[in-house]
Design an enzyme around this catalytic site. Structure first.
Site, PDB file in Angstrom:
ATOM      1  CG  HIS A  37      -1.788  -1.200   1.324  1.00 18.34           C
ATOM      2  ND1 HIS A  37      -1.324  -2.456   1.674  1.00 18.34           N
ATOM      3  CD2 HIS A  37      -3.118  -1.348   1.094  1.00 18.34           C
ATOM      4  CE1 HIS A  37      -2.331  -3.312   1.668  1.00 18.34           C
ATOM      5  NE2 HIS A  37      -3.428  -2.674   1.320  1.00 18.34           N
ATOM      6  CG  HIS A 272      -6.027   1.546  -0.555  1.00 14.34           C
ATOM      7  ND1 HIS A 272      -5.885   1.917   0.760  1.00 14.34           N
ATOM      8  CD2 HIS A 272      -6.323   0.216  -0.548  1.00 14.34           C
ATOM      9  CE1 HIS A 272      -6.096   0.863   1.520  1.00 14.34           C
ATOM     10  NE2 HIS A 272      -6.367  -0.175   0.760  1.00 14.34           N
ATOM     11  CD  GLU A 419     -20.142  -6.875  24.581  1.00 12.27           C
ATOM     12  OE1 GLU A 419     -20.213  -6.106  23.593  1.00 12.27           O
ATOM     13  OE2 GLU A 419     -21.076  -7.017  25.402  1.00 12.27           O
ATOM     14  CG  HIS A 481     -28.446 -13.862  26.223  1.00 13.13           C
ATOM     15  ND1 HIS A 481     -29.143 -13.252  25.205  1.00 13.13           N
ATOM     16  CD2 HIS A 481     -28.095 -12.874  27.091  1.00 13.13           C
ATOM     17  CE1 HIS A 481     -29.220 -11.946  25.457  1.00 13.13           C
ATOM     18  NE2 HIS A 481     -28.588 -11.698  26.586  1.00 13.13           N
TER      19      HIS A 481
END
Ligand SMILES: Cc1ncc(C[n+]2csc(CCOP(=O)(O)OP(=O)(O)O)c2C)c(N)n1
Length: 675
Positions: A37, A272, A419, A481
């Site tokens: 890149h 890029h 999380e 869950h």
């Protein structure tokens, strides 16, 4: 906070020369490896040059210096920018390595890999991770300063600088971490945002149109704008302003041009992620007045200028060392702790503090885990963590300790419902190499943090995950869950040690293993529900987690015809079934297998002893996905596990409906015995 370490800006010519040296090392390396890149290093070279030569307090000859400023290249695809800076400023990364960019055996991997080259502070590449990891580094710094109080100014007054890209800031993990960092006022964080409005697919306007500075202001960040990333004075001014900020993290939105200098590819996504190509490289070099040959050209005066980092860095480190020595002399006890943590040693006799939970009759393993954390907290100040808004469910809180806040670097981290941000922050904390960070959530939500778990594993860094509510046995919360495939996925991730303890005793042993294990993350899978404590009087080997699997209950004759293998909550089910089978005259062994990975690391003779090849009647019992158990039960064995999602109902009912009953175990065991 710390003083500005700015050196005098160089003449315009030397500055240009130095910046173009960075640009063309990146261009040539990507060209030579035919992959990489180039655009980002070309666009950010000037800003990075200013940061590295005028602000970053580092010592290229000692990349481990405890008080060095950290540099995190969150946009890891621009790795050649980092490799060029490391080489030029004098780290042990020879030019030969840059010429072997992305090649087998080189230390210049496609994306920066922690441990591969000195000066790489963390593995980056998956966008957003580096940014969020840096937040953990800042948390660690604040916490460490609380362990090593210094009256005049913080002992560790380094900054964590980074470069992030559009892609980084599109990622959810970065948003989570930015929100947390702003809330906690982590002022040692300074990110240059490479605002080039181009990503892989084209213009960012295809998918990204929010006002990023306004967004970060709303996160309570100090936001500065640099209108021209090639204007070194403007960049320098912004970095200086960032150094003056003591309440908030700083984002410097820097307008740049991807592929700067390339006549046909600048400001396009073509710059890029692919080499410029021979013709465009030529045109770019001509455009910026760079010699076409030799490639990897480093003008002597530019190199000499970059290498000023070495004496400057040595002086900075020596000065700090002087301050440290004075501090150590005035605080001998804290200095002893510093040395212990720096050496990665545990205090003598620390194991004595692991609580004896064998007197309990029953206990959820999550609860046992909480007791261990709290018993070890006073002796292991390096043990620090929290949960993603589930501290009361995960039992992760250290009782009596304050929350980590903007003003108090307390020991209980409240990551909020983030999380993934928590996972990355834990990585950043682990990279301090002085802490044992842990984080809790439900096992099901390990999915949300998988990207960070994988980076911890790749870096072989110790993070302890406290994953509770580890099966359908959690009951009423239902299939959203109830984890099914999560354990298999964690087990399939290299370097992750998964431990699913059968009871409180195994849980204590699992924590002991986690504290002593320094070479990768440990995932503890813990029950919501109470589990009987397996008494040593009846099961002498109970708690042998350090073997990974062990004969918990042997067949009467010592010559089993059937082996029941179970983990976690299903171990007591296996024992109950064994009792019935023994009453019917069957020879049955029960193996408790808290950890596949630890078992795999045992000698072949031990593995053969626990699971003799000659015994093919084997039944595995685990209330999670059956995936992978074939390796232990063989093609002739059987597995009682999950092949579907769970269901919402009281835990015992769910367990019964899905076949985790003594009757079902007996039925399946007999089928194996009667073949
Ligand atoms: C999590 C993640 N998703 C996808 C990618 C693949 N990828 C690499 S760079 C990139 C986008 C690059 O855009 P930007 O971050 O703005 O960098 P620039 O184009 O400015 O170099 C993508 C999608 C990745 N590295 N990480």
């Amino acid at each position: 906070m710390s003083p500005i370490t700015e050196t005098k800006p160089k003449s315009k010519d030397l500055t240009e020369l130095a910046i173009n040296t960075i640009r063309f090392l990146a261009v040539d390396a990507v060209e030579k490896s035919k992959s990489g890149h180039p655009g980002m290093p070309m666009g950010m070279a000037a800003a990075a040059y200013v940061l590295w030569t005028q602000f970053l307090r580092h010592n290229p000859k000692n990349p481990q210096w405890a008080n060095r400023d950290r540099f995190v290249l969150s946009a890891g695809h621009g790795s050649m920018l980092l490799y060029a800076l490391l080489h030029l400023t004098g780290y042990d990364l020879p030019l030969e390595q840059l010429k072997n960019f992305r090649q087998w055996g080189s230390h210049t991997a496609g994306h920066p890999e922690y441990g591969e080259a000195p000066g790489i502070e963390t593995t980056t590449g998956p966008l957003g991770q580096g940014f969020a990891t840096a937040v953990g580094m800042a948390i660690a710094q604040k916490y460490l300063n609380s362990l090593f109080p210094s009256p005049d100014k913080p002992l560790l007054d380094y900054r964590i600088y980074g470069i992030c890209s559009d892609g980084d800031l599109m990622e959810g993990v970065a948003s989570e971490a930015a929100s947390l960092a702003g809330h906690l006022g982590l002022s040692s964080l300074v990110f240059l945002y490479d605002d080039n409005q181009i990503s892989l697919d084209g213009k960012t306007s295809l998918s990204f149109s929010e006002d990023v500075p306004a967004r970060f202001r709303a996160y309570n960040w100090n936001v500065l704008v640099v209108r021209d990333g090639n204007n070194t004075a403007e960049v320098s001014q912004a970095l200086k302003a960032a150094q003056g900020e003591s309440n908030r993290p700083t984002l410097i939105a820097t307008k740049t041009h991807i592929g700067y200098g390339s006549p046909n590819k600048a400001d396009t996504s073509e710059a890029h992620g692919s080499p410029l190509g021979e013709e465009e490289t030529k045109l770019t070099k001509e455009n910026l007045g760079w010699p076409l040959t030799p490639t990897f050209y480093i003008p002597e005066e530019a190199l000499a200028h970059f290498r000023e980092s070495i004496p400057r860095g040595q002086k900075l480190e020596n000065d700090w060392k002087g301050r440290f020595d004075k501090w150590a002399a005035s605080q001998p006890e804290a200095a002893k702790l510093w040395k212990r943590l720096e050496d990665g040693r545990l205090p003598d006799g620390w194991q004595k503090h692991i609580p004896d939970l064998s007197t309990e009759e029953k206990m959820a393993t999550r609860q046992a885990s909480g007791k261990v954390i709290n018993a070890l907290a006073p002796v292991l100040p390096e043990l620090v963590g929290g949960a993603a808004d589930l501290a009361t469910s995960n039992n992760t809180a250290i009782k009596g300790a304050p929350p980590f806040s903007k003003t108090v670097p307390g020991r209980n981290l409240y990551f909020g419902v983030r999380e993934h941000g928590m996972g990355a922050a834990l990585n950043g904390m682990s990279l301090s190499n002085m802490l044992i960070p842990y984080g809790g959530t439900f096992l099901i939500f390990s999915d949300y943090m998988k990207g960070s778990i994988r980076i911890a594993a790749l870096m072989k860094k110790r993070v302890v995950y406290v994953f509770t509510h580890d099966s359908i046995g959690l009951g009423e919360d239902g299939p959203t869950h109830q984890p099914i495939e999560q354990l298999a996925q964690l087990r399939a991730t290299p370097n992750v040690t998964v431990i699913r303890p059968a009871d409180a005793i195994e849980t204590a042993a699992a924590w002991q293993y986690a504290i002593e294990h320094q070479t990768g993350p440990i995932a503890l899978a813990l029950s919501r529900q109470n589990l009987p404590v397996l008494k040593k009087s009846k099961y002498p080997l109970a708690g042998s987690v350090d073997k990974g699997a062990y004969v918990l209950s042997e067949a009467k004759s010592g010559k089993p015809r059937l082996i029941l293998i179970a983990t976690g909550s299903e171990v007591s089910l296996a024992l109950a079934a064994q009792e019935k089978l023994v009453a019917e005259g069957q020879e049955v062994r029960v193996v408790s297998m808290p950890s596949w990975q630890i078992f795999e690391a045992q000698e072949a003779s031990y593995k053969e002893f626990v699971l003799p090849k000659s015994i093919t009647a084997r039944l595995a019992i685990e209330a999670l996905s059956v995936f992978g158990w074939e390796r232990y039960v063989g093609l002739e064995g059987d597995i009682i596990g999950m092949t579907t999602f769970g269901a919402s109902a009281p835990g015992p009912v769910v367990m019964e409906k899905f076949g985790f009953t003594v009757e079902n175990v007996l039925k399946r065991a007999k089928a194996l015995l009667n073949r």
